[in-house]
Design an enzyme around this catalytic site. Structure first.
Site, PDB file in Angstrom:
ATOM      1  N   ARG A   1       0.830  -1.217   0.000  1.00  0.00           N
ATOM      2  CA  ARG A   1       0.000   0.000   0.000  1.00  0.00           C
ATOM      3  C   ARG A   1       0.858   1.260   0.000  1.00  0.00           C
ATOM      4  NH1 ARG A   1      -2.311  -3.956   2.838  1.00  0.00           N
ATOM      5  NH2 ARG A   1      -1.290  -3.270   4.739  1.00  0.00           N
TER       6      ARG A   1
ATOM      7  N   GLU B   1       3.834  -6.557  13.202  1.00  0.00           N
ATOM      8  CA  GLU B   1       2.733  -6.730  14.151  1.00  0.00           C
ATOM      9  C   GLU B   1       2.148  -8.144  14.007  1.00  0.00           C
ATOM     10  OE1 GLU B   1      -0.586  -4.138  13.483  1.00  0.00           O
ATOM     11  OE2 GLU B   1      -1.433  -4.485  15.458  1.00  0.00           O
TER      12      GLU B   1
HETATM   13  P1  AMP Z   1       4.902  -2.407  11.451  1.00  0.00           P
HETATM   14  O1  AMP Z   1       6.155  -2.856  10.818  1.00  0.00           O
HETATM   15  O2  AMP Z   1       4.501  -3.182  12.643  1.00  0.00           O
HETATM   16  O3  AMP Z   1       4.913  -0.896  11.715  1.00  0.00           O
HETATM   17  O4  AMP Z   1       3.722  -2.684  10.415  1.00  0.00           O
HETATM   18  C1  AMP Z   1       3.548  -1.853   9.335  1.00  0.00           C
HETATM   19  C2  AMP Z   1       3.205  -2.587   8.082  1.00  0.00           C
HETATM   20  O5  AMP Z   1       2.209  -3.571   8.286  1.00  0.00           O
HETATM   21  C3  AMP Z   1       2.661  -1.609   7.064  1.00  0.00           C
HETATM   22  O6  AMP Z   1       3.157  -1.950   5.780  1.00  0.00           O
HETATM   23  C4  AMP Z   1       1.173  -1.765   7.174  1.00  0.00           C
HETATM   24  O7  AMP Z   1       0.578  -1.695   5.911  1.00  0.00           O
HETATM   25  C5  AMP Z   1       0.958  -3.126   7.803  1.00  0.00           C
HETATM   26  N1  AMP Z   1       0.064  -3.081   8.958  1.00  0.00           N
HETATM   27  C6  AMP Z   1       0.410  -3.290  10.258  1.00  0.00           C
HETATM   28  N2  AMP Z   1      -0.648  -3.221  11.067  1.00  0.00           N
HETATM   29  C7  AMP Z   1      -1.694  -2.929  10.277  1.00  0.00           C
HETATM   30  C8  AMP Z   1      -3.086  -2.706  10.532  1.00  0.00           C
HETATM   31  N3  AMP Z   1      -3.608  -2.776  11.767  1.00  0.00           N
HETATM   32  N4  AMP Z   1      -3.887  -2.411   9.471  1.00  0.00           N
HETATM   33  C9  AMP Z   1      -3.371  -2.347   8.227  1.00  0.00           C
HETATM   34  N5  AMP Z   1      -2.073  -2.558   7.923  1.00  0.00           N
HETATM   35  C10 AMP Z   1      -1.248  -2.841   8.932  1.00  0.00           C
END
Ligand code: AMP
Length: 178
Positions: free
Chosen positions: A66, A103
């Site tokens: 995205r 996550e």
């Molecule tokens: P992080 O590395 O934990 O900051 O996760 C970020 C990545 O995971 C991004 O590319 C987001 O698109 C996706 N992502 C993580 N959590 C979500 C969520 N709750 N909703 C949508 N996309 C998420």
């Protein structure tokens, strides 16, 4: 002060929360209803670009997938080049890789080794900042190539996961935070 005072409420009315996707306990922020609305999508691109106008950004790095959709029009708005940061094994040319925890799982991110030149001024774009692992790994790739990270522009930050702390809070901007 936002130049678009109704953007936050319009987004809150449009973005979709999908509980337990892609696994139990995650509330997925679905941006596709916003992308389907050309006026709202345009306002989002304007708002995500605005803090970086006049900052001499030469490359916008969008994080798969995205971050590509948001990053490409932001790059054009800032008259900068666009660079994809991709999941491992997708890029055709010689690449460098960084691993990170997510996550919902563990993953890696890759960039072409010639995607960023030394001292280029770089903006990182993605839809959601959660734990910050993805953006931090992307920043490590940019630093390894000699780029200067000017900032990070997210549509949404999930503040309870404290991702901005890992990136340097003064470098992180977002339109919405939860
Ligand atoms: P992080 O590395 O934990 O900051 O996760 C970020 C990545 O995971 C991004 O590319 C987001 O698109 C996706 N992502 C993580 N959590 C979500 C969520 N709750 N909703 C949508 N996309 C998420």
């Amino acid at each position: 002060m936002s130049l678009d005072p109704t953007l936050v409420s319009d987004l809150q009315a449009t973005l979709r929360d999908v509980p337990d996707f892609p696994k139990p306990g995650i509330v997925f922020k679905d941006i596709t209803p916003m992308l389907a609305d050309p006026r709202l999508f345009g306002r989002v691109v304007t708002a995500m670009s605005a803090p970086f106008r006049g900052k001499h950004i030469t490359k916008v790095v969008g994080v798969e997938s995205r971050g590509f959709i948001l990053g490409a029009p932001i790059a054009l708005a800032l008259e900068a080049g666009f660079v994809p940061a991709r999941k491992p094994g997708k890029l055709p040319h010689r690449s460098i890789v960084e691993r990170y925890s997510l996550e919902y799982g563990a993953d890696g991110v890759e960039m072409h080794e010639d995607a960023i030149l030394k001292d280029e001024r770089v903006l990182v774009v993605d839809d959601v900042l959660a734990t910050g692992g993805t953006a931090e790994a992307t920043a490590r790739l940019i630093s390894r190539l000699g780029g200067d990270i000017v900032g990070f522009s997210f549509l949404i930050t999930l503040d309870f996961l404290a991702g901005a702390k890992r990136l340097g809070p003064d470098k992180v901007t977002s339109v919405l935070s939860f």
